[in-house]
Design a protein around this motif. Structure first.
Motif, PDB file in Angstrom:
ATOM      1  N   ASP A   1       3.675  57.079  38.769  1.00  0.00           N
ATOM      2  CA  ASP A   1       2.704  56.503  37.879  1.00  0.00           C
ATOM      3  C   ASP A   1       2.161  57.578  36.951  1.00  0.00           C
ATOM      4  O   ASP A   1       2.342  58.772  37.164  1.00  0.00           O
ATOM      5  N   LYS A   2       1.419  57.142  35.936  1.00  0.00           N
ATOM      6  CA  LYS A   2       0.940  58.072  34.928  1.00  0.00           C
ATOM      7  C   LYS A   2       0.014  59.126  35.499  1.00  0.00           C
ATOM      8  O   LYS A   2      -0.171  60.180  34.925  1.00  0.00           O
TER       9      LYS A   2
ATOM     10  N   PRO B   1      -1.190  50.494  28.066  1.00  0.00           N
ATOM     11  CA  PRO B   1      -0.160  51.122  27.247  1.00  0.00           C
ATOM     12  C   PRO B   1      -0.599  51.192  25.794  1.00  0.00           C
ATOM     13  O   PRO B   1      -1.472  50.453  25.352  1.00  0.00           O
ATOM     14  N   ASN B   2       0.040  52.070  25.058  1.00  0.00           N
ATOM     15  CA  ASN B   2      -0.177  52.111  23.623  1.00  0.00           C
ATOM     16  C   ASN B   2       0.183  50.754  23.041  1.00  0.00           C
ATOM     17  O   ASN B   2       1.216  50.178  23.395  1.00  0.00           O
TER      18      ASN B   2
ATOM     19  N   ILE C   1       6.343  45.554  24.914  1.00  0.00           N
ATOM     20  CA  ILE C   1       5.613  44.753  25.885  1.00  0.00           C
ATOM     21  C   ILE C   1       6.470  44.527  27.127  1.00  0.00           C
ATOM     22  O   ILE C   1       7.695  44.563  27.072  1.00  0.00           O
ATOM     23  N   LYS C   2       5.792  44.313  28.250  1.00  0.00           N
ATOM     24  CA  LYS C   2       6.456  43.990  29.506  1.00  0.00           C
ATOM     25  C   LYS C   2       6.382  42.473  29.703  1.00  0.00           C
ATOM     26  O   LYS C   2       5.295  41.913  29.830  1.00  0.00           O
ATOM     27  N   VAL C   3       7.537  41.831  29.709  1.00  0.00           N
ATOM     28  CA  VAL C   3       7.578  40.372  29.744  1.00  0.00           C
ATOM     29  C   VAL C   3       8.033  39.880  31.108  1.00  0.00           C
ATOM     30  O   VAL C   3       9.100  40.262  31.607  1.00  0.00           O
TER      31      VAL C   3
ATOM     32  N   LYS D   1      -5.782  46.773  20.107  1.00  0.00           N
ATOM     33  CA  LYS D   1      -5.233  47.676  21.119  1.00  0.00           C
ATOM     34  C   LYS D   1      -4.977  46.950  22.445  1.00  0.00           C
ATOM     35  O   LYS D   1      -5.271  47.460  23.531  1.00  0.00           O
ATOM     36  N   ILE D   2      -4.419  45.767  22.338  1.00  0.00           N
ATOM     37  CA  ILE D   2      -4.108  44.960  23.519  1.00  0.00           C
ATOM     38  C   ILE D   2      -2.605  44.969  23.768  1.00  0.00           C
ATOM     39  O   ILE D   2      -1.824  44.460  22.959  1.00  0.00           O
ATOM     40  N   ASN D   3      -2.199  45.571  24.867  1.00  0.00           N
ATOM     41  CA  ASN D   3      -0.818  45.520  25.338  1.00  0.00           C
ATOM     42  C   ASN D   3      -0.887  45.354  26.848  1.00  0.00           C
ATOM     43  O   ASN D   3      -0.993  46.317  27.597  1.00  0.00           O
ATOM     44  N   VAL D   4      -0.888  44.109  27.268  1.00  0.00           N
ATOM     45  CA  VAL D   4      -1.098  43.752  28.671  1.00  0.00           C
ATOM     46  C   VAL D   4       0.114  42.973  29.170  1.00  0.00           C
ATOM     47  O   VAL D   4       0.971  42.565  28.381  1.00  0.00           O
TER      48      VAL D   4
END
Length: 322
Positions: free
Chosen positions: A4-5, A38-39, A44-46, A273-276
């Motif tokens: 993880d980060k 995420p940036n 995106i993660k789908v 800034k939404i990347n969910v």
């Protein structure tokens, strides 16, 4: 080994099993410490909504989703779902293990949970947390006729605040979906009121652009502006207005063939800034798969082809929105 980060081993974390559930409430382990958004310009993660693969078992479902290019599955953990709530401790580990075998990330699930003090709901959430899931959709809330809208909002605000306390303890992110019709969340303006007692981090909104456009028409941007800070996950689908049985109503269609302006929508998500995590829904005619049928009337290859087509459209639209 993938990490993880923050340097925590993802493999070690997700190897927690249902056998460890008894210790979860004592751990106080908050996965939010390991997660940063995420940036917004990243891919995106789908996740494919598993409702549409209800005609397949865990193995076939996972293999199909991986072959189509999905990052994971939004698992139905609810009555008539892939995992029944009363069997979550036994069956959720099985489906997560199968998903991992095909390289799918265990991230999302859709539930019927609305009460933090319900024993079965707690067991579902504890199991999910132990297995590495991070995001879930709650069950539906209603506006009963015997109470005023404001009275009901106050009751629901307390419910979701209690859920956030449990979510924080388990490192989970809950989301209430806005759904068109006479539903809580449909008008959008009620969502901030219902979430007013939460921090919006561990109990927020699963934003649905299809339903927002149905209800908001050309003013959906204002609704998004109002609730964007509460969004913890999103689901994606498209529609157009049409006549059916002599009545005007929303008709679900493949992505890009309807009224949702995905370019404007994705530009706004990036602005905010939404990347969910994303759940892809396919509610148009797929031989019964659209309704979660256990049997379908068309070749499953046709279903898979349409799912992949929508996935490709979605990822391309996200990349092109600047």
């Amino acid at each position: 080994m993938k990490k993880d980060k923050k340097g925590i081993s993802r493999r070690n974390f997700t190897q927690l099993s249902a056998a460890a559930l008894g210790s979860i409430p004592l751990m106080g382990f908050d996965k939010s410490l390991l997660n940063t958004r995420p940036n917004p310009n990243d891919d995106i993660k789908v996740n494919l909504f598993s409702k549409h693969l209800q005609f397949l078992d865990y193995n076939e479902m996972s293999e199909a989703a991986a072959d189509m290019g999905f990052d994971g599955l939004d698992l139905t953990v609810r009555p008539k779902g892939h995992v029944l709530p009363e069997r979550a401790a036994e069956d959720l580990p099985k489906v997560i293990s199968t998903m991992k075998k095909f390289g799918l990330l265990p991230t999302m699930m859709t539930t019927n949970i609305t009460e933090a003090n319900d024993p079965q709901s707690r067991q579902v959430l504890e199991t999910a947390s132990a297995l590495g899931l991070t995001h879930y959709r709650t069950g539906w809330l209603t506006y009963p006729e015997e109470k005023t809208i404001q009275q009901t909002i106050e009751v629901h605000a307390q419910k979701l605040a209690a859920l956030e306390v449990l979510n924080k303890k388990l490192g989970l992110y809950g989301g209430y979906q806005n759904h068109a019709g006479n539903h809580v969340g449909a008008p959008i303006w009620d969502i901030p009121q219902i979430l007013k007692n939460t921090s919006s981090l561990h109990m927020g909104c699963q934003y649905d652009i299809r339903h927002a456009v149905v209800e908001g028409g050309s003013s959906w941007q204002l609704g998004l502006r109002l609730v964007h800070s509460y969004i913890s996950s999103i689901d994606i689908k498209d529609f157009k207005w049409g006549q059916k049985d002599g009545k005007w109503q929303p008709i679900n269609v493949p992505l890009g063939e309807g009224m949702v302006d995905f370019d404007s929508y994705f530009k706004l998500l990036k602005k905010y800034k939404i990347n969910v995590p994303v759940s892809l829904h396919l509610e148009y005619d797929l031989g019964g798969a659209e309704h979660g049928g256990s049997k379908i009337t068309i070749d499953k290859k046709e279903v898979f082809a349409q799912m992949k087509k929508d996935l490709t459209f979605l990822k391309n639209a996200w990349q092109q929105a600047e």
